[in-house]
Structure formats: C-alpha cells, structure tokens
Motif scaffolding. Structure first.
Motif, mmCIF file in Angstrom:
data_model
loop_
_atom_site.group_PDB
_atom_site.id
_atom_site.type_symbol
_atom_site.label_atom_id
_atom_site.label_comp_id
_atom_site.label_asym_id
_atom_site.label_seq_id
_atom_site.Cartn_x
_atom_site.Cartn_y
_atom_site.Cartn_z
ATOM 1 N N ASN A 114 -4.911 6.415 14.884
ATOM 2 C CA ASN A 114 -4.302 5.490 15.854
ATOM 3 C C ASN A 114 -3.255 4.616 15.179
ATOM 4 O O ASN A 114 -3.302 3.382 15.251
ATOM 5 N N GLN A 115 -2.302 5.257 14.510
ATOM 6 C CA GLN A 115 -1.344 4.512 13.700
ATOM 7 C C GLN A 115 -0.461 3.580 14.517
ATOM 8 O O GLN A 115 0.113 2.643 13.965
ATOM 9 N N ASP A 116 -0.368 3.796 15.818
ATOM 10 C CA ASP A 116 0.415 2.883 16.637
ATOM 11 C C ASP A 116 -0.246 1.511 16.761
ATOM 12 O O ASP A 116 0.387 0.543 17.188
ATOM 13 N N GLN A 117 -1.516 1.412 16.347
ATOM 14 C CA GLN A 117 -2.226 0.133 16.371
ATOM 15 C C GLN A 117 -2.193 -0.576 15.014
ATOM 16 O O GLN A 117 -2.689 -1.686 14.883
ATOM 17 N N TYR A 118 -1.619 0.079 14.024
ATOM 18 C CA TYR A 118 -1.578 -0.449 12.654
ATOM 19 C C TYR A 118 -0.133 -0.661 12.213
ATOM 20 O O TYR A 118 0.781 0.008 12.684
ATOM 21 N N ILE A 119 0.032 -1.585 11.290
ATOM 22 C CA ILE A 119 1.347 -1.867 10.723
ATOM 23 C C ILE A 119 1.430 -1.501 9.246
ATOM 24 O O ILE A 119 2.473 -1.116 8.751
ATOM 25 N N SER A 120 0.283 -1.575 8.519
ATOM 26 C CA SER A 120 0.375 -1.379 7.075
ATOM 27 C C SER A 120 -0.985 -1.123 6.438
ATOM 28 O O SER A 120 -2.025 -1.310 7.054
ATOM 29 N N VAL A 121 -0.918 -0.700 5.179
ATOM 30 C CA VAL A 121 -2.069 -0.650 4.283
ATOM 31 C C VAL A 121 -1.717 -1.501 3.075
ATOM 32 O O VAL A 121 -0.658 -1.310 2.468
ATOM 33 N N MET A 122 -2.567 -2.457 2.737
ATOM 34 C CA MET A 122 -2.298 -3.379 1.643
ATOM 35 C C MET A 122 -3.317 -3.213 0.520
ATOM 36 O O MET A 122 -4.529 -3.210 0.761
ATOM 37 N N GLY A 123 -2.804 -3.090 -0.705
ATOM 38 C CA GLY A 123 -3.648 -3.028 -1.877
ATOM 39 C C GLY A 123 -3.545 -4.305 -2.681
ATOM 40 O O GLY A 123 -3.159 -5.360 -2.171
ATOM 41 N N LEU A 124 -3.865 -4.214 -3.958
ATOM 42 C CA LEU A 124 -3.887 -5.374 -4.843
ATOM 43 C C LEU A 124 -2.752 -5.333 -5.856
ATOM 44 O O LEU A 124 -2.218 -4.275 -6.172
ATOM 45 N N SER A 125 -2.420 -6.501 -6.365
ATOM 46 C CA SER A 125 -1.468 -6.622 -7.470
ATOM 47 C C SER A 125 -2.220 -7.045 -8.724
ATOM 48 O O SER A 125 -3.287 -7.656 -8.649
ATOM 49 N N GLN A 126 -1.645 -6.713 -9.865
ATOM 50 C CA GLN A 126 -2.214 -7.129 -11.143
ATOM 51 C C GLN A 126 -1.112 -7.711 -12.016
ATOM 52 O O GLN A 126 0.082 -7.441 -11.815
ATOM 53 N N TYR A 127 -1.517 -8.532 -12.990
ATOM 54 C CA TYR A 127 -0.594 -9.002 -14.011
ATOM 55 C C TYR A 127 -0.469 -7.914 -15.075
ATOM 56 O O TYR A 127 -1.295 -6.988 -15.128
ATOM 57 N N PRO A 128 0.540 -7.998 -15.942
ATOM 58 C CA PRO A 128 0.698 -6.978 -16.992
ATOM 59 C C PRO A 128 -0.535 -6.792 -17.874
ATOM 60 O O PRO A 128 -0.744 -5.714 -18.425
ATOM 61 N N ASN A 129 -1.368 -7.835 -17.986
ATOM 62 C CA ASN A 129 -2.575 -7.712 -18.810
ATOM 63 C C ASN A 129 -3.743 -7.061 -18.069
ATOM 64 O O ASN A 129 -4.844 -6.937 -18.615
ATOM 65 N N GLY A 130 -3.519 -6.666 -16.820
ATOM 66 C CA GLY A 130 -4.554 -5.994 -16.042
ATOM 67 C C GLY A 130 -5.394 -6.908 -15.175
ATOM 68 O O GLY A 130 -6.197 -6.436 -14.375
#
Length: 305
Positions: A114-130
């Motif tokens: 039902n992609q018409d009901q969704y706008i995005s998929v969001m993951g996580l960010s990390q700093y260079p040290n992980g």
C-alpha cells in the motif's frame, strides 16, 4: 523509460571539497541501480570541474544541473520534480554512506505494501566512529508518524532514508513553496510537517544507512549558520508549520506545543511582526498564544542580538 530504481539527489553549494566523499561512497555501494542527480545551487567554486571528472570516469550515471542560488529547501524540490525513478533519496554533499546503505533501503521500501499510504522508510545515522546519532527506534522499529517518533517515543538525532516518488511528488504538487523563494534557509520540516500530519506513514527501521560528518570549520554549512540572524524567517516558519500542521494532536504533547508556540512568537518578533499579525498566521491555539506572549517577549528581549 528510465530503468534505474533510485535517484540520489544531492543539493550542493560550494562543496567541491566534500563531494568526493559522497562520490566514493556511491562508487562502493553494493546496489548499483541508481542515478546520481547533482543539483548545484549556484556554486562559485570548482564544483562543475569536479563533476566533469566524475562523469569522465563513467562509473555511474551522473546528471548535473546548475541554477542561481536558491538555498537547499527550494533546490531539493527542484530535484524531486526531475525524478522519474520509483524511489529517491536526498544525499547531503558532505556525508558518506555504508556500502550496503542503498541495498538495505531498497529492500525495505520494496517490501512496503500500500505504498500510496506511505511516504518514506527511515533508518539511522552514525558518526564516523560508529556511534549512533541520537537514539534508535523502539523495539525493531515501527510504522507510524514522525510526530509519534519524536514525541511519543522520544527518539532524537538526525535520521536518514528513502522516499516513495509517486507519493512525494503528488504531495509536492499540492504544496505551494513560492512564498519561500528568496528567503534563505528554510527547514525541510516545513514540508514534512504537512504530509506527516495528513496521515502519510513512515516505516522506521533500526539499520544504519548514513555516516554523519560534522565539518566544524565549514562556514558554509547550514548546520553551522542556521541560528544566525539571517535565518530567523525560516526558523519562524518551521515553528509555525509545526503548530498549524498538527493542531489539536499537539494536546497530547503540551511541552512541544508550548515550545513551538514560543519559538514561533520569538522569531516572529525577530522578523518585526506584531502580535496581531502573528495571531492571523496561527490556525489554532490563539488563546494559548495570547497567554504565552509575555514569556515569548521576555525571552526575545533577553536573547536579542
């Protein structure tokens, strides 16, 4: 018909010194079915020369567009309007991405029904040290709203993900961004608030898909200049958009409501807007705004540059 699955939009302004970091990340991606769309927001450095070198290597499909400086808010929208792939991402000109980032995001967004009901998929960010930027999502992640993510689950930190083109473009056609032309910095939340409040869902997944680099000495970075006086209009619009978009739903989150009302009034004062005109812009909570006005005025006078 373009057969690529993802368009990578990179808005950039005088970032010839950081673009190679993005390029190296894209070269190393395990997922190759993408187009890199570079939206040059009027750079005066060697950005065009650098992009020519990237294109000459012929390692990926790169499209380059240049226009007069309009700032990131408008530049991103101009890029989105050019997308003809099913999905797109807005990749900053100074960050890098794990080699499996595109593969992970494509797999996750492809699984959304039902992609018409969704706008995005969001993951996580990390700093260079992980280290994870901010907090992970609750449990194994969830489907819901940005408002829930930030205020119900209290997830903090910069997040990153992939957008569903058809949904985003449909909503963008209904969004008049002309009032923001020539206004400088505008937070992307001015648009995000509208679609999140309208009920379009985001899938939040606990997978790292971005490495965030903070260039402390980079004077051109929005991260380092957004709080200066020239950005007060955009900050005002960000607070106003939050209140006007979510309205009564904010009764569940009184601290956020008060903080954004005060923020709106403070930056409205910074733009020389009187109380009567402030009230006209509000679509809800005008009585509460009246009660909070003395606090906002005190804060403004105390912190006025």
């Amino acid at each position: 018909m373009n057969e690529a699955k993802i368009t990578i939009i990179t808005p950039t302004y005088n970032r010839a010194h950081t673009l190679p970091r993005v390029y190296e990340s894209l070269k190393n991606q395990t997922f190759k079915d993408f187009i890199w769309l570079i939206m040059d927001d009027g750079s005066t450095d060697a950005t065009k020369v650098l992009v020519d070198q990237f294109q000459a290597e012929n390692l990926m499909q790169i499209e380059y567009n240049s226009h007069q400086n309009q700032h990131k808010f408008i530049t991103v929208f101009k890029g989105v309007e050019k997308v003809d792939t099913p999905y797109f991402m807005v990749v900053d000109s100074d960050d890098s991405y794990p080699a499996n980032a595109l593969e992970l995001l494509y797999k996750e967004v492809s699984a959304v029904k039902n992609q018409d009901q969704y706008i995005s998929v969001m993951g996580l960010s990390q700093y260079p040290n992980g280290e994870i930027v901010g907090h992970p999502y609750p449990g194994s992640g969830f489907d819901g709203s940005i408002l829930e993510m930030r205020y119900r689950y209290k997830v903090r930190g910069d997040k990153f993900g992939i957008f569903i083109t058809k949904t985003y473009q449909k909503l963008l056609k209904e969004f008049d961004y002309s009032p923001y032309l020539g206004k400088g910095y505008i937070p992307q939340s001015v648009f995000f608030n509208t679609y999140d409040a309208a009920g379009y869902k985001t899938r939040f997944v606990n997978k790292v898909v971005r490495t965030y680099h903070f260039d402390q000495d980079d004077a051109s970075s929005v991260s380092n200049t957004r709080w200066t006086g020239k950005n007060t209009f955009g900050l005002m619009e960000g607070y106003l958009s939050f209140v006007n978009s979510y309205r009564r739903r904010l009764l569940r989150y009184p601290k956020a409501l008060v903080r954004n009302l005060v923020g709106y009034q403070v930056y409205a004062m910074g733009n020389g807007i009187g109380f009567s005109d402030m009230q006209k812009k509000l679509k809800a909570f005008k009585g509460l705004a009246l009660v909070l006005y003395p606090l906002s005025y005190f804060y403004y006078r105390k912190n006025k540059p």
